[in-house]
Write an enzyme that holds these catalytic residues in place. Structure first.
Site, PDB file in Angstrom:
ATOM      1  N   GLU A 129     158.735 189.196  37.504  1.00  0.00           N
ATOM      2  CA  GLU A 129     158.705 190.362  36.591  1.00  0.00           C
ATOM      3  C   GLU A 129     157.388 189.807  35.564  1.00  0.00           C
ATOM      4  O   GLU A 129     157.330 188.759  35.268  1.00  0.00           O
ATOM      5  CB  GLU A 129     160.068 190.191  35.656  1.00  0.00           C
ATOM      6  CG  GLU A 129     161.290 190.034  36.503  1.00  0.00           C
ATOM      7  CD  GLU A 129     162.265 189.769  35.483  1.00  0.00           C
ATOM      8  OE1 GLU A 129     162.799 190.899  34.677  1.00  0.00           O
ATOM      9  OE2 GLU A 129     162.999 188.623  35.252  1.00  0.00           O
ATOM     10  N   ASP A 147     164.373 187.097  39.754  1.00  0.00           N
ATOM     11  CA  ASP A 147     164.865 187.485  38.363  1.00  0.00           C
ATOM     12  C   ASP A 147     165.062 186.484  37.353  1.00  0.00           C
ATOM     13  O   ASP A 147     165.899 185.469  37.626  1.00  0.00           O
ATOM     14  CB  ASP A 147     166.019 188.292  38.554  1.00  0.00           C
ATOM     15  CG  ASP A 147     166.766 188.937  37.282  1.00  0.00           C
ATOM     16  OD1 ASP A 147     165.701 189.641  36.542  1.00  0.00           O
ATOM     17  OD2 ASP A 147     167.694 188.660  36.702  1.00  0.00           O
ATOM     18  N   ASP A 178     172.457 190.005  38.870  1.00  0.00           N
ATOM     19  CA  ASP A 178     170.888 189.557  38.575  1.00  0.00           C
ATOM     20  C   ASP A 178     170.314 189.607  39.989  1.00  0.00           C
ATOM     21  O   ASP A 178     169.202 189.699  40.182  1.00  0.00           O
ATOM     22  CB  ASP A 178     171.000 188.305  37.881  1.00  0.00           C
ATOM     23  CG  ASP A 178     171.193 188.374  36.322  1.00  0.00           C
ATOM     24  OD1 ASP A 178     170.620 189.174  35.727  1.00  0.00           O
ATOM     25  OD2 ASP A 178     172.111 187.815  36.000  1.00  0.00           O
ATOM     26  N   CYS A 187     171.223 203.392  46.249  1.00  0.00           N
ATOM     27  CA  CYS A 187     170.974 204.688  46.209  1.00  0.00           C
ATOM     28  C   CYS A 187     169.902 204.961  44.942  1.00  0.00           C
ATOM     29  O   CYS A 187     169.349 206.024  45.065  1.00  0.00           O
ATOM     30  CB  CYS A 187     172.271 205.461  45.643  1.00  0.00           C
ATOM     31  SG  CYS A 187     172.604 205.016  44.105  1.00  0.00           S
ATOM     32  N   CYS A 226     177.298 205.683  43.485  1.00  0.00           N
ATOM     33  CA  CYS A 226     177.960 205.357  44.681  1.00  0.00           C
ATOM     34  C   CYS A 226     178.716 204.046  44.707  1.00  0.00           C
ATOM     35  O   CYS A 226     179.292 203.894  45.848  1.00  0.00           O
ATOM     36  CB  CYS A 226     176.558 205.122  45.601  1.00  0.00           C
ATOM     37  SG  CYS A 226     175.922 203.456  45.491  1.00  0.00           S
TER      38      CYS A 226
HETATM   39 ZN   LIG Z   1     174.210 203.391  43.783  1.00  0.00          ZN
END
Ligand SMILES: [Zn+2]
Length: 462
Positions: free
Chosen positions: A317, A230, A417, A392, A410
């Site tokens: 990216e 990143d 980052d 999640c 969650c």
């Molecule tokens: Zn989550």
């Protein structure tokens, strides 16, 4: 294999004045050719015998260098050719002897250098049309007229010889140079580009050895391990294995900014057009060169650090940096019609930091090194990578609070980052698997995909 070696030249005074003159002449020739093509393009749309759109004079070889149908010369080659029509580059190339006759001082320039100058414009046009064809605002813009600051080089394609620490450049003669790295045996010189930089002249020699194979990147089917990167400002790179790489901010750190400000002020206070102003401006240029050199060296260091990890592929990216640096839209007050603050002055600083980090150059270096060591670079779409939860998969802008990442769904906590780097890695994995279905996990293990696996771990823990 084709590669480039750069050396610093040591011209004598005659040679450096000559090269300075050449650059000036070549620049005006480049601009003349570009203007010729523009005029010709405009010409195609009028019916009649006009020579120039502005004066509407009739076409005649005496009044106008643009003939009615075809730039500066004979628009047809031998009719036996498959495609007998010449393109603009060929016409301008064929017109070079005429140019030398009309302006004898151009005869002092080596003929291949002049031809390459026309070719350079061809390449500029080609890059522009590539950008137009893919219609995404990528690619380069329309060819520009050049000024002293952005036209500083010329290219030889023939007659260059190297002997010890001397180089032979046609029409300039033997010139000494700093032989900082020997040209390997078996390599032949293909071309040489002479470039003027702030502290002197440099030559970039293109060498080739056909017996040495090119670097070939690993096929995606063989990819097993991927590292995600990143790119950022506060830290230059965040890796998915929890490592961070510093950003020294060569241009935008406090010390350099101060020095630059002082040197720029010194220029501003000297008389315009004076020799002292020139000297002071040279000082500014030297600082810029030093910054660029430092950045270059550091980026190779960073690229090595990333590529030499025990992985098969590097995921980066695919950023559209031009779009990131675009100006804010102006805000207009409806009642008074005056311009309101739109945040551009704040963004200016950010834009400078983005330019200073020079992500695209870093990506290029990583790509080169990766190919050299038999690895591959996978570019992924950066959309939502910094907002998506690693645990999640929940996407929410509120997940992120500065450097902290706390999932609103969650409660997963992480460095923002590094979370993004992991998302980039996972996205690269999905690209690899989509492209090569044989790499997809077996069906019975589908339930244990990383997402549900982690969910299991969480539920076991509670
Ligand atoms: Zn989550």
């Amino acid at each position: 294999m084709l590669t480039n070696y750069v050396y610093k030249l040591r011209p004598n005074i005659t040679q450096s004045t000559k090269m300075n003159n050449w650059v000036d002449m070549l620049r005006s020739h480049y601009n003349w050719c570009l203007n010729d093509r523009l005029t010709q393009y405009a010409q195609q749309f009028i019916q009649g015998d006009y020579c120039s759109l502005r004066t509407k004079a009739e076409a005649c070889p005496l009044t106008c260098f643009v003939s009615k149908n075809g730039a500066t010369g004979e628009p047809w080659k031998n009719s036996s050719d498959k495609n007998p029509r010449r393109n603009a580059g060929m016409i301008q190339d064929a017109a070079l002897p005429e140019l030398k006759k009309a302006r004898p001082w151009y005869a002092g320039i080596d003929s291949t250098v002049l031809q390459q100058n026309v070719k350079r414009l061809d390449i500029a046009y080609k890059n522009f049309f590539v950008g137009v064809a893919c219609r995404q605002g990528l690619g380069r813009g329309f060819p520009k007229f050049k000024n002293r600051s952005n036209f500083t080089s010329f290219t030889y394609v023939m007659g260059v010889k190297v002997q010890g620490s001397k180089i032979y450049l046609p029409k300039l003669g033997w010139m000494r140079f700093h032989n900082s790295r020997p040209i390997p045996n078996g390599f032949t010189i293909k071309a040489a580009t002479i470039r003027k930089r702030q502290d002197g002249w440099y030559v970039s020699i293109r060498i080739e050895d056909k017996t040495v194979p090119d670097y070939i990147a690993k096929p995606l089917t063989e990819v097993k391990k991927i590292i995600g990167c990143d790119l950022g400002i506060t830290k230059l790179v965040h890796l998915s294995d929890n490592h961070q790489i510093e950003n020294p901010k060569f241009l935008t750190n406090k010390k350099t900014k101060r020095i630059l400000k002082i040197r720029q002020r010194r220029v501003h206070r000297k008389c315009q057009g004076s020799k002292n102003r020139k000297k002071a401006a040279n000082h500014v240029g030297k600082l810029h060169k030093k910054i660029a050199d430092k950045r270059q060296a550091y980026q190779w260091f960073v690229a090595q650090k990333i590529v030499f990890r025990n992985v098969d592929a590097i995921a980066i990216e695919d950023l559209n940096i031009d779009a990131m640096k675009r100006r804010c839209k102006p805000k207009i007050d409806e009642n008074s019609g005056r311009f309101l603050k739109n945040g551009q002055s704040i963004k200016k600083g950010l834009n400078r930091s983005i330019s200073d980090a020079s992500w695209s150059d870093l990506t290029l270096k990583i790509e080169y090194l990766a190919a050299k060591h038999g690895k591959v670079v996978i570019k992924v779409n950066p959309k939502h990578t910094s907002q998506k939860c690693q645990n999640c998969g929940h996407i929410d802008a509120f997940n992120r609070d500065g450097e902290k990442f706390i999932c609103t769904e969650c409660g997963y906590m992480s460095h923002a980052d590094i979370n993004a780097a992991k998302n980039i890695r996972d996205r690269a994995f999905s690209i690899v698997r989509v492209d090569y279905p044989e790499l997809k996990r077996p069906k019975n293990r589908k339930e244990t995909s990383p997402r549900s696996l982690r969910a299991n771990v969480v539920s076991l823990g509670t």
